[in-house]
Write a protein that holds these residues in place. Structure first.
Motif, short mmCIF file in Angstrom:
data_model
loop_
_atom_site.label_atom_id
_atom_site.label_comp_id
_atom_site.label_asym_id
_atom_site.label_seq_id
_atom_site.Cartn_x
_atom_site.Cartn_y
_atom_site.Cartn_z
N GLY A 23 34.19 29.07 28.07
CA GLY A 23 34.65 29.95 27.02
C GLY A 23 33.76 31.14 26.71
O GLY A 23 34.03 31.88 25.76
N PHE A 24 32.71 31.35 27.49
CA PHE A 24 31.87 32.51 27.27
C PHE A 24 32.69 33.77 27.50
O PHE A 24 33.44 33.86 28.47
CB PHE A 24 30.66 32.51 28.20
N LEU A 25 32.58 34.75 26.61
CA LEU A 25 33.36 35.97 26.72
C LEU A 25 32.84 36.90 27.80
O LEU A 25 33.57 37.73 28.31
CB LEU A 25 33.38 36.70 25.38
N TYR A 26 31.57 36.80 28.12
CA TYR A 26 30.99 37.63 29.17
C TYR A 26 29.90 36.85 29.87
O TYR A 26 29.10 36.18 29.23
CB TYR A 26 30.41 38.93 28.61
N VAL A 27 29.87 36.96 31.19
CA VAL A 27 28.84 36.29 31.98
C VAL A 27 28.31 37.27 33.02
O VAL A 27 29.09 37.85 33.79
CB VAL A 27 29.40 35.05 32.72
N ALA A 28 27.01 37.49 33.02
CA ALA A 28 26.35 38.27 34.05
C ALA A 28 25.53 37.27 34.84
O ALA A 28 24.59 36.68 34.33
CB ALA A 28 25.46 39.35 33.45
N SER A 29 25.91 37.06 36.08
CA SER A 29 25.24 36.04 36.88
C SER A 29 24.85 36.64 38.22
O SER A 29 25.70 37.02 39.01
CB SER A 29 26.20 34.86 37.09
N GLY A 40 24.65 43.75 25.24
CA GLY A 40 25.50 44.31 24.19
C GLY A 40 26.66 45.10 24.75
O GLY A 40 27.81 44.90 24.37
N GLU A 41 26.36 46.02 25.67
CA GLU A 41 27.41 46.84 26.27
C GLU A 41 28.44 45.99 26.99
O GLU A 41 29.65 46.18 26.83
CB GLU A 41 26.80 47.81 27.30
N ALA A 42 27.97 45.07 27.79
CA ALA A 42 28.88 44.25 28.59
C ALA A 42 29.74 43.35 27.70
O ALA A 42 30.93 43.19 27.96
CB ALA A 42 28.07 43.39 29.57
N PHE A 43 29.13 42.80 26.66
CA PHE A 43 29.88 41.92 25.76
C PHE A 43 31.01 42.69 25.08
O PHE A 43 32.15 42.26 25.08
CB PHE A 43 28.94 41.31 24.72
N ASN A 46 33.78 43.65 27.47
CA ASN A 46 34.60 42.50 27.85
C ASN A 46 35.51 42.06 26.72
O ASN A 46 36.67 41.71 26.93
CB ASN A 46 33.71 41.35 28.32
N VAL A 47 35.00 42.06 25.49
CA VAL A 47 35.82 41.68 24.34
C VAL A 47 36.99 42.65 24.21
O VAL A 47 38.13 42.23 24.02
CB VAL A 47 34.97 41.66 23.04
N LEU A 48 36.71 43.94 24.34
CA LEU A 48 37.78 44.93 24.23
C LEU A 48 38.81 44.77 25.35
O LEU A 48 40.01 44.90 25.12
CB LEU A 48 37.19 46.35 24.24
#
Length: 82
Positions: A23-29, A40-43, A46-48
């Motif tokens: 359920g994580f809204l953004y993942v950088a792996s 912050g930017e990526a989150f 992704n939410v938008l």
């Protein structure tokens, strides 16, 4: 520092998928990703993106509901005429 293990890009992809399924809204792996890596930017991006996708689904569902109402109304008129 001694390298203990080489982590493959495929392994990073697996952990990304696991986090998304949790359920994580953004993942950088990836091998060069830090915990704060443009977080912050990526989150926000992704939410938008998800909100827009959700709105598109709602719009499609709304259109389908209207079409169903018209089809139901047409069916009822046909039944009443018989």
């Amino acid at each position: 520092m001694k390298v203990a293990e080489y982590i493959t890009p495929e392994k990073f992809a697996v952990w990304k998928r696991v986090a998304e399924e949790m359920g994580f809204l953004y993942v950088a792996s990836g091998p060069l990703v830090r915990s704060s890596y443009k977080a912050g930017e990526a989150f926000i991006e992704n939410v938008l993106k998800h909100r827009k996708a959700d709105q598109n689904v709602e719009d499609i569902n709304g259109i389908e509901n209207v079409k169903n109402l018209f089809e139901k109304e047409d069916t009822e008129k046909t039944i009443l005429r018989q």
